[in-house]
Structure formats: C-alpha cells, structure tokens
Motif scaffolding. Sequence first.
Motif, PDB file in Angstrom:
ATOM      1  N   ALA A  11     -20.646 -28.642 -50.769  1.00 38.16           N
ATOM      2  CA  ALA A  11     -22.017 -29.457 -49.476  1.00 38.16           C
ATOM      3  C   ALA A  11     -23.559 -28.042 -49.643  1.00 38.16           C
ATOM      4  O   ALA A  11     -24.484 -28.702 -49.763  1.00 38.16           O
ATOM      5  N   ARG A  12     -23.410 -26.680 -49.705  1.00 41.71           N
ATOM      6  CA  ARG A  12     -23.869 -25.787 -49.550  1.00 41.71           C
ATOM      7  C   ARG A  12     -24.764 -25.756 -50.741  1.00 41.71           C
ATOM      8  O   ARG A  12     -25.878 -26.079 -51.066  1.00 41.71           O
ATOM      9  N   CYS A  31     -39.696 -16.688 -53.829  1.00 36.98           N
ATOM     10  CA  CYS A  31     -38.862 -16.109 -52.864  1.00 36.98           C
ATOM     11  C   CYS A  31     -37.583 -15.349 -53.059  1.00 36.98           C
ATOM     12  O   CYS A  31     -37.218 -14.508 -52.479  1.00 36.98           O
ATOM     13  N   LEU A  32     -37.713 -15.613 -54.475  1.00 36.82           N
ATOM     14  CA  LEU A  32     -36.224 -14.300 -54.551  1.00 36.82           C
ATOM     15  C   LEU A  32     -36.850 -12.707 -54.762  1.00 36.82           C
ATOM     16  O   LEU A  32     -35.704 -11.928 -55.260  1.00 36.82           O
ATOM     17  N   VAL A  33     -37.861 -12.436 -54.670  1.00 35.26           N
ATOM     18  CA  VAL A  33     -38.317 -11.120 -55.195  1.00 35.26           C
ATOM     19  C   VAL A  33     -38.066 -10.506 -53.488  1.00 35.26           C
ATOM     20  O   VAL A  33     -37.985  -9.065 -53.410  1.00 35.26           O
ATOM     21  N   THR A  34     -38.145 -11.188 -52.301  1.00 36.74           N
ATOM     22  CA  THR A  34     -37.668 -10.545 -51.544  1.00 36.74           C
ATOM     23  C   THR A  34     -35.995 -10.392 -51.556  1.00 36.74           C
ATOM     24  O   THR A  34     -35.935  -9.623 -49.895  1.00 36.74           O
ATOM     25  N   ILE A  35     -34.999 -10.453 -51.829  1.00 39.50           N
ATOM     26  CA  ILE A  35     -33.871 -10.488 -51.855  1.00 39.50           C
ATOM     27  C   ILE A  35     -33.657  -8.919 -52.534  1.00 39.50           C
ATOM     28  O   ILE A  35     -33.838  -8.832 -54.024  1.00 39.50           O
ATOM     29  N   ASP A  36     -32.614  -8.343 -52.399  1.00 38.36           N
ATOM     30  CA  ASP A  36     -32.059  -6.879 -53.291  1.00 38.36           C
ATOM     31  C   ASP A  36     -31.502  -7.674 -54.057  1.00 38.36           C
ATOM     32  O   ASP A  36     -30.209  -8.179 -54.114  1.00 38.36           O
ATOM     33  N   LEU A  37     -31.567  -8.316 -55.305  1.00 37.17           N
ATOM     34  CA  LEU A  37     -30.523  -9.078 -56.246  1.00 37.17           C
ATOM     35  C   LEU A  37     -29.275  -7.280 -57.201  1.00 37.17           C
ATOM     36  O   LEU A  37     -29.785  -6.660 -57.209  1.00 37.17           O
ATOM     37  N   PRO A  38     -28.292  -8.958 -57.115  1.00 39.38           N
ATOM     38  CA  PRO A  38     -27.131  -7.684 -57.640  1.00 39.38           C
ATOM     39  C   PRO A  38     -27.440  -7.595 -59.053  1.00 39.38           C
ATOM     40  O   PRO A  38     -28.110  -8.660 -59.817  1.00 39.38           O
ATOM     41  N   PRO A  39     -26.468  -6.767 -59.531  1.00 38.08           N
ATOM     42  CA  PRO A  39     -26.580  -7.408 -61.341  1.00 38.08           C
ATOM     43  C   PRO A  39     -26.286  -8.233 -61.159  1.00 38.08           C
ATOM     44  O   PRO A  39     -24.832  -8.615 -60.883  1.00 38.08           O
ATOM     45  N   HIS A  40     -26.932  -8.722 -62.637  1.00 42.45           N
ATOM     46  CA  HIS A  40     -25.977 -10.312 -63.267  1.00 42.45           C
ATOM     47  C   HIS A  40     -26.399 -10.473 -64.772  1.00 42.45           C
ATOM     48  O   HIS A  40     -27.660  -9.873 -65.404  1.00 42.45           O
ATOM     49  N   ALA A 100     -29.786 -21.433 -61.202  1.00 45.23           N
ATOM     50  CA  ALA A 100     -28.656 -20.989 -61.936  1.00 45.23           C
ATOM     51  C   ALA A 100     -27.841 -19.394 -61.181  1.00 45.23           C
ATOM     52  O   ALA A 100     -27.217 -19.592 -60.583  1.00 45.23           O
ATOM     53  N   LEU A 101     -29.675 -18.803 -60.754  1.00 49.05           N
ATOM     54  CA  LEU A 101     -28.999 -17.371 -60.270  1.00 49.05           C
ATOM     55  C   LEU A 101     -29.023 -17.494 -59.420  1.00 49.05           C
ATOM     56  O   LEU A 101     -27.824 -17.119 -58.418  1.00 49.05           O
ATOM     57  N   CYS A 102     -29.621 -18.475 -57.502  1.00 52.73           N
ATOM     58  CA  CYS A 102     -29.711 -18.890 -56.827  1.00 52.73           C
ATOM     59  C   CYS A 102     -28.920 -19.418 -57.083  1.00 52.73           C
ATOM     60  O   CYS A 102     -27.616 -19.016 -55.644  1.00 52.73           O
ATOM     61  N   ASP A 103     -27.693 -19.838 -57.266  1.00 62.33           N
ATOM     62  CA  ASP A 103     -26.644 -20.953 -57.440  1.00 62.33           C
ATOM     63  C   ASP A 103     -25.506 -19.712 -57.108  1.00 62.33           C
ATOM     64  O   ASP A 103     -24.486 -19.638 -56.628  1.00 62.33           O
ATOM     65  N   ALA A 104     -25.320 -19.004 -58.275  1.00 55.24           N
ATOM     66  CA  ALA A 104     -24.084 -18.049 -58.457  1.00 55.24           C
ATOM     67  C   ALA A 104     -25.097 -17.227 -57.018  1.00 55.24           C
ATOM     68  O   ALA A 104     -23.350 -16.643 -56.953  1.00 55.24           O
ATOM     69  N   LEU A 105     -25.872 -16.450 -56.617  1.00 60.42           N
ATOM     70  CA  LEU A 105     -25.749 -15.614 -54.958  1.00 60.42           C
ATOM     71  C   LEU A 105     -25.023 -16.788 -53.878  1.00 60.42           C
ATOM     72  O   LEU A 105     -24.242 -16.297 -53.225  1.00 60.42           O
ATOM     73  N   LEU A 111     -24.274 -12.709 -49.671  1.00 62.28           N
ATOM     74  CA  LEU A 111     -25.722 -12.310 -50.229  1.00 62.28           C
ATOM     75  C   LEU A 111     -26.072 -14.223 -49.734  1.00 62.28           C
ATOM     76  O   LEU A 111     -27.292 -14.594 -50.461  1.00 62.28           O
ATOM     77  N   ALA A 112     -25.255 -15.154 -49.585  1.00 65.81           N
ATOM     78  CA  ALA A 112     -25.173 -16.984 -49.433  1.00 65.81           C
ATOM     79  C   ALA A 112     -26.509 -16.941 -47.625  1.00 65.81           C
ATOM     80  O   ALA A 112     -27.322 -17.804 -48.343  1.00 65.81           O
ATOM     81  N   THR A 113     -25.963 -16.263 -47.125  1.00 67.61           N
ATOM     82  CA  THR A 113     -26.579 -16.730 -45.813  1.00 67.61           C
ATOM     83  C   THR A 113     -28.552 -15.626 -46.408  1.00 67.61           C
ATOM     84  O   THR A 113     -29.225 -16.673 -46.059  1.00 67.61           O
ATOM     85  N   GLU A 114     -28.426 -14.509 -47.060  1.00 64.19           N
ATOM     86  CA  GLU A 114     -29.758 -14.711 -47.379  1.00 64.19           C
ATOM     87  C   GLU A 114     -30.512 -15.070 -48.215  1.00 64.19           C
ATOM     88  O   GLU A 114     -31.684 -15.349 -47.872  1.00 64.19           O
ATOM     89  N   VAL A 115     -29.252 -16.093 -48.806  1.00 63.25           N
ATOM     90  CA  VAL A 115     -30.333 -16.833 -49.918  1.00 63.25           C
ATOM     91  C   VAL A 115     -30.467 -17.824 -49.071  1.00 63.25           C
ATOM     92  O   VAL A 115     -31.788 -18.210 -49.333  1.00 63.25           O
ATOM     93  N   GLU A 116     -30.313 -18.704 -47.870  1.00 61.63           N
ATOM     94  CA  GLU A 116     -30.579 -19.935 -47.616  1.00 61.63           C
ATOM     95  C   GLU A 116     -31.583 -19.497 -46.796  1.00 61.63           C
ATOM     96  O   GLU A 116     -32.040 -20.202 -46.431  1.00 61.63           O
ATOM     97  N   GLN A 117     -31.894 -17.763 -46.184  1.00 58.93           N
ATOM     98  CA  GLN A 117     -32.671 -17.859 -45.150  1.00 58.93           C
ATOM     99  C   GLN A 117     -33.576 -17.424 -46.316  1.00 58.93           C
ATOM    100  O   GLN A 117     -34.750 -18.106 -45.224  1.00 58.93           O
ATOM    101  N   LYS A 118     -34.009 -16.866 -46.796  1.00 61.22           N
ATOM    102  CA  LYS A 118     -35.265 -16.228 -47.613  1.00 61.22           C
ATOM    103  C   LYS A 118     -36.048 -17.049 -48.936  1.00 61.22           C
ATOM    104  O   LYS A 118     -36.797 -16.668 -49.071  1.00 61.22           O
TER     105      LYS A 118
END
Length: 153
Positions: A11-12, A31-40, A100-105, A111-118
């Motif tokens: 659902a999320r 918006c994604l710039v505000t997150i420390d993205l893991p290697p992908h 796709a990157l957001c879906d994986a995160l 990182l799910a909560t951080e992606v939801e918030q930021k």
Amino acid sequence: MIQPHRDPQQARRRDAMSILTHAATERIAACLVTIDLPPHEPARQPESGLVMVRGRIGGDGAPFNLGEASVSRAAVRLASGEVGFGYVLGRDGEKAKLIALCDALIQSGDLATEVEQKVIAPLRQERETARGQQATETAATRVDFYTLVRGEG
C-alpha cells in the motif's frame, strides 16, 4: 466475500507511485538530493515503448482498441538487494529511473521513512495545493442557470 490481506508495504509503494507519477522530474530529483542515497545500479536502463490503450463505449460496453500510448520504464537495484520499478506515460526515461529509485528506497527498511518524509510528503502537499488552486479557479467560472416557469396553462 473475504477481503484479501492487504500488505502495508504494498500500500505504501502504491501510494508513493501515485504521487511520483504526477510530479515533475525536476521536483523528484530536487527532493532526492536531500537524502544520502545508498549505492545503486540500473537493473534495467530506461527505455521507451508503446502500449495499447483500450476503451469501452459508455464505460461498460464492449472493449475496443482506442490507440497507442508511449511509456517509459526503468528498474534500479540497491546494493542491499531491493529492486524498484518505474513506469510513466511518455518518453521521460529519467523520470522512470527516479521513480524506480524511490520505489527501491521505499522497500528498504532503513530509508523508507526518510523517503516518505523528504520526497513523498512534500510532493503530496504540492499536488494537493495544485488541486485546490485548480478547484478554486474552476469554481470561479461556474454559472448557475435558472429556468422560470410561466404561469400559463
């Protein structure tokens, strides 16, 4: 009838995809710039193609092929193993990759909560604001018609 069990993560993801597909590519990237993205890495490079769009006369009649629409898709794999998918109408491969990157995160527990918030929450707020403005503009052009009945008769 028994309702199928609803997975909260599914659902999320569904809600996030709804917001992301309506957002501009530049806004998602900002918006994604505000997150420390893991290697992908890309599991599937962005690619464009066509899908057949089907319609129904009156909404419930016999289905027919309405025409073709262009779509773009991509897949991204995080180093931790989560794979995200992105599909968008049009030929915006970069947007499909960002989705796709957001879906994986979102699938990543860390990182799910951080992606939801930021990412998701600000884009959701922007979409609701835009809908409210459009509703206000539409309401300003509303015309009410009244019919007078003559007393003859």
